[in-house]
Design a protein around this motif. Structure first.
Motif, PDB file in Angstrom:
ATOM      1  N   ALA A  85      36.129  45.260  32.411  1.00  0.00           N
ATOM      2  CA  ALA A  85      35.908  45.551  33.831  1.00  0.00           C
ATOM      3  C   ALA A  85      36.645  46.822  34.246  1.00  0.00           C
ATOM      4  CB  ALA A  85      36.365  44.363  34.678  1.00  0.00           C
ATOM      5  N   LEU A  86      37.884  46.972  33.810  1.00  0.00           N
ATOM      6  CA  LEU A  86      38.651  48.170  34.131  1.00  0.00           C
ATOM      7  C   LEU A  86      38.105  49.386  33.389  1.00  0.00           C
ATOM      8  CD1 LEU A  86      41.053  49.557  35.489  1.00  0.00           C
ATOM      9  CD2 LEU A  86      42.481  48.786  33.575  1.00  0.00           C
ATOM     10  N   ILE A  87      37.737  49.189  32.137  1.00  0.00           N
ATOM     11  CA  ILE A  87      37.185  50.293  31.351  1.00  0.00           C
ATOM     12  C   ILE A  87      35.887  50.794  31.969  1.00  0.00           C
ATOM     13  CG2 ILE A  87      36.215  50.911  29.108  1.00  0.00           C
ATOM     14  CD1 ILE A  87      38.181  48.918  27.854  1.00  0.00           C
ATOM     15  N   SER A  88      35.013  49.883  32.350  1.00  0.00           N
ATOM     16  CA  SER A  88      33.727  50.275  32.943  1.00  0.00           C
ATOM     17  C   SER A  88      33.929  51.013  34.260  1.00  0.00           C
ATOM     18  CB  SER A  88      32.855  49.039  33.168  1.00  0.00           C
ATOM     19  OG  SER A  88      32.555  48.412  31.940  1.00  0.00           O
ATOM     20  N   TYR A  89      34.882  50.558  35.060  1.00  0.00           N
ATOM     21  CA  TYR A  89      35.147  51.228  36.331  1.00  0.00           C
ATOM     22  C   TYR A  89      35.567  52.679  36.096  1.00  0.00           C
ATOM     23  CZ  TYR A  89      37.798  52.865  40.328  1.00  0.00           C
ATOM     24  OH  TYR A  89      38.276  53.649  41.347  1.00  0.00           O
ATOM     25  N   LEU A  90      36.469  52.895  35.160  1.00  0.00           N
ATOM     26  CA  LEU A  90      36.936  54.258  34.893  1.00  0.00           C
ATOM     27  C   LEU A  90      35.820  55.124  34.325  1.00  0.00           C
ATOM     28  CD1 LEU A  90      40.474  53.508  33.412  1.00  0.00           C
ATOM     29  CD2 LEU A  90      39.927  54.398  35.678  1.00  0.00           C
ATOM     30  N   GLU A  91      35.008  54.556  33.450  1.00  0.00           N
ATOM     31  CA  GLU A  91      33.886  55.322  32.891  1.00  0.00           C
ATOM     32  C   GLU A  91      32.899  55.707  33.985  1.00  0.00           C
ATOM     33  OE1 GLU A  91      33.762  53.428  28.360  1.00  0.00           O
ATOM     34  OE2 GLU A  91      32.505  52.579  29.952  1.00  0.00           O
ATOM     35  N   ARG A 135      43.545  51.913  43.031  1.00  0.00           N
ATOM     36  CA  ARG A 135      42.553  51.013  42.451  1.00  0.00           C
ATOM     37  C   ARG A 135      42.966  50.542  41.052  1.00  0.00           C
ATOM     38  NH1 ARG A 135      37.347  54.736  44.198  1.00  0.00           N
ATOM     39  NH2 ARG A 135      37.580  54.458  46.456  1.00  0.00           N
ATOM     40  N   ILE A 136      43.530  51.449  40.264  1.00  0.00           N
ATOM     41  CA  ILE A 136      43.957  51.071  38.913  1.00  0.00           C
ATOM     42  C   ILE A 136      45.189  50.176  38.981  1.00  0.00           C
ATOM     43  CG2 ILE A 136      44.781  51.942  36.698  1.00  0.00           C
ATOM     44  CD1 ILE A 136      43.206  54.494  37.207  1.00  0.00           C
ATOM     45  N   ARG A 137      46.128  50.519  39.846  1.00  0.00           N
ATOM     46  CA  ARG A 137      47.375  49.750  39.948  1.00  0.00           C
ATOM     47  C   ARG A 137      47.127  48.350  40.487  1.00  0.00           C
ATOM     48  NH1 ARG A 137      51.304  51.802  44.452  1.00  0.00           N
ATOM     49  NH2 ARG A 137      49.659  50.726  45.618  1.00  0.00           N
ATOM     50  N   ASP A 138      46.165  48.209  41.420  1.00  0.00           N
ATOM     51  CA  ASP A 138      45.907  46.916  42.043  1.00  0.00           C
ATOM     52  C   ASP A 138      44.891  46.068  41.273  1.00  0.00           C
ATOM     53  OD1 ASP A 138      47.679  47.715  43.941  1.00  0.00           O
ATOM     54  OD2 ASP A 138      46.191  48.117  45.504  1.00  0.00           O
ATOM     55  N   PHE A 139      44.453  46.539  40.142  1.00  0.00           N
ATOM     56  CA  PHE A 139      43.586  45.718  39.296  1.00  0.00           C
ATOM     57  C   PHE A 139      44.340  44.434  38.945  1.00  0.00           C
ATOM     58  CE2 PHE A 139      42.085  44.351  35.100  1.00  0.00           C
ATOM     59  CZ  PHE A 139      40.721  44.304  35.309  1.00  0.00           C
ATOM     60  N   PRO A 140      43.686  43.263  38.996  1.00  0.00           N
ATOM     61  CA  PRO A 140      44.392  41.993  38.741  1.00  0.00           C
ATOM     62  C   PRO A 140      44.708  41.786  37.258  1.00  0.00           C
ATOM     63  CG  PRO A 140      42.067  41.576  39.159  1.00  0.00           C
ATOM     64  CD  PRO A 140      42.282  43.043  39.416  1.00  0.00           C
ATOM     65  N   TYR A 141      45.704  42.495  36.778  1.00  0.00           N
ATOM     66  CA  TYR A 141      46.070  42.413  35.365  1.00  0.00           C
ATOM     67  C   TYR A 141      46.486  40.991  34.965  1.00  0.00           C
ATOM     68  CZ  TYR A 141      46.135  47.515  35.560  1.00  0.00           C
ATOM     69  OH  TYR A 141      45.791  48.830  35.729  1.00  0.00           O
ATOM     70  N   GLY A 142      47.080  40.256  35.904  1.00  0.00           N
ATOM     71  CA  GLY A 142      47.526  38.907  35.593  1.00  0.00           C
ATOM     72  C   GLY A 142      46.398  37.954  35.268  1.00  0.00           C
ATOM     73  N   GLN A 143      45.148  38.318  35.606  1.00  0.00           N
ATOM     74  CA  GLN A 143      44.000  37.453  35.330  1.00  0.00           C
ATOM     75  C   GLN A 143      43.261  37.836  34.055  1.00  0.00           C
ATOM     76  OE1 GLN A 143      41.405  36.877  38.712  1.00  0.00           O
ATOM     77  NE2 GLN A 143      43.096  37.029  40.155  1.00  0.00           N
ATOM     78  N   LEU A 144      43.800  38.811  33.308  1.00  0.00           N
ATOM     79  CA  LEU A 144      43.135  39.190  32.067  1.00  0.00           C
ATOM     80  C   LEU A 144      43.157  38.020  31.088  1.00  0.00           C
ATOM     81  CD1 LEU A 144      44.319  42.844  31.351  1.00  0.00           C
ATOM     82  CD2 LEU A 144      42.029  42.078  31.960  1.00  0.00           C
ATOM     83  N   ALA A 145      42.034  37.822  30.406  1.00  0.00           N
ATOM     84  CA  ALA A 145      41.981  36.790  29.369  1.00  0.00           C
ATOM     85  C   ALA A 145      42.966  37.143  28.271  1.00  0.00           C
ATOM     86  CB  ALA A 145      40.561  36.698  28.805  1.00  0.00           C
ATOM     87  N   GLY A 146      43.692  36.127  27.799  1.00  0.00           N
ATOM     88  CA  GLY A 146      44.687  36.373  26.770  1.00  0.00           C
ATOM     89  C   GLY A 146      45.949  35.590  27.055  1.00  0.00           C
TER      90      GLY A 146
END
Length: 207
Positions: A85-91, A135-146
């Motif tokens: 999701a983050l990769i696609s947004y940046l692309e 936008r990058i900083r506020d991405f919900p990193y805590g919800q990443l699968a893993g």
């Protein structure tokens, strides 16, 4: 005012002696003897040597990541997000803003053609970088699968260092001269830079 009546000297001395008799005896603090100090230091050193070393910080891979991700979901009941999701947004941002084409155009001409929010040139670019950082900083990193902590690791060890020297990622403040078009494009799309690093983490951790 009435003069104070003075007591005889003999009575004063007798009262002082009575006060001293009523005071509790002084308590001496217990101190470790030299041999006890050596034993205490050796015991502390032995406990420190037996403590396990801190685990190195690296993204988990393979089946372990999937199992730990399942435990996280059961305890927190939060829908996982994919790093894609983050990769696609940046692309999409790079393509939508035609960042590569603008960055490799004539520097003065490309920068002069930038405008937005009532600003032009470098001011417009700084405003865009500030929005991008939010936008990058506020991405919900805590919800990443893993496994627990993976998202914070991605943010602090993969994303934030990419801005170092030009922009403070956490406070969202410009550092020095900040970014021009070419350095912004290189930071996002350059070899072994932000997008490459994120794709590597996605592949390594099977996210």
């Amino acid at each position: 005012q009435f003069p104070q009546q003075q007591q005889p000297k003999q009575h004063q001395e007798q009262f002082a002696v009575q006060q001293q008799e009523q005071l509790p005896p002084p308590q001496h603090k217990q101190q470790l003897q030299p041999l006890e100090l050596v034993a205490f230091a050796e015991s502390a050193l032995e406990r420190a040597e037996q403590a396990p070393p801190p685990a190195p910080l690296h993204p988990p891979t393979g089946q372990q990541a999937g199992q730990q991700a399942g435990v996280l979901l059961e305890t927190e009941d939060v829908a996982p997000l994919e790093l894609s999701a983050l990769i696609s947004y940046l692309e999409e941002e790079v393509a939508d803003k035609e960042l590569e084409e603008r960055a490799h155009a004539s520097g003065t001409e490309a920068l002069g053609n930038l405008c937005g929010h009532g600003m032009e040139g470098q001011e417009a670019l700084d405003a865009y970088v500030s929005e991008l950082v939010v936008r990058i900083r506020d991405f919900p990193y805590g919800q990443l699968a893993g496994p627990p902590g993976l998202g914070i690791w991605v943010r602090d060890e993969v994303v934030a260092p990419s801005f170092r020297g030009r922009w403070d990622f956490y406070s969202n403040k410009k550092r020095g001269s900040g970014f021009d078009l070419l350095s912004l494009e290189q930071m996002l799309c350059g070899e072994n830079m932000l997008l490459d690093r994120l794709r590597h983490v996605r592949h390594t951790a099977s996210l």
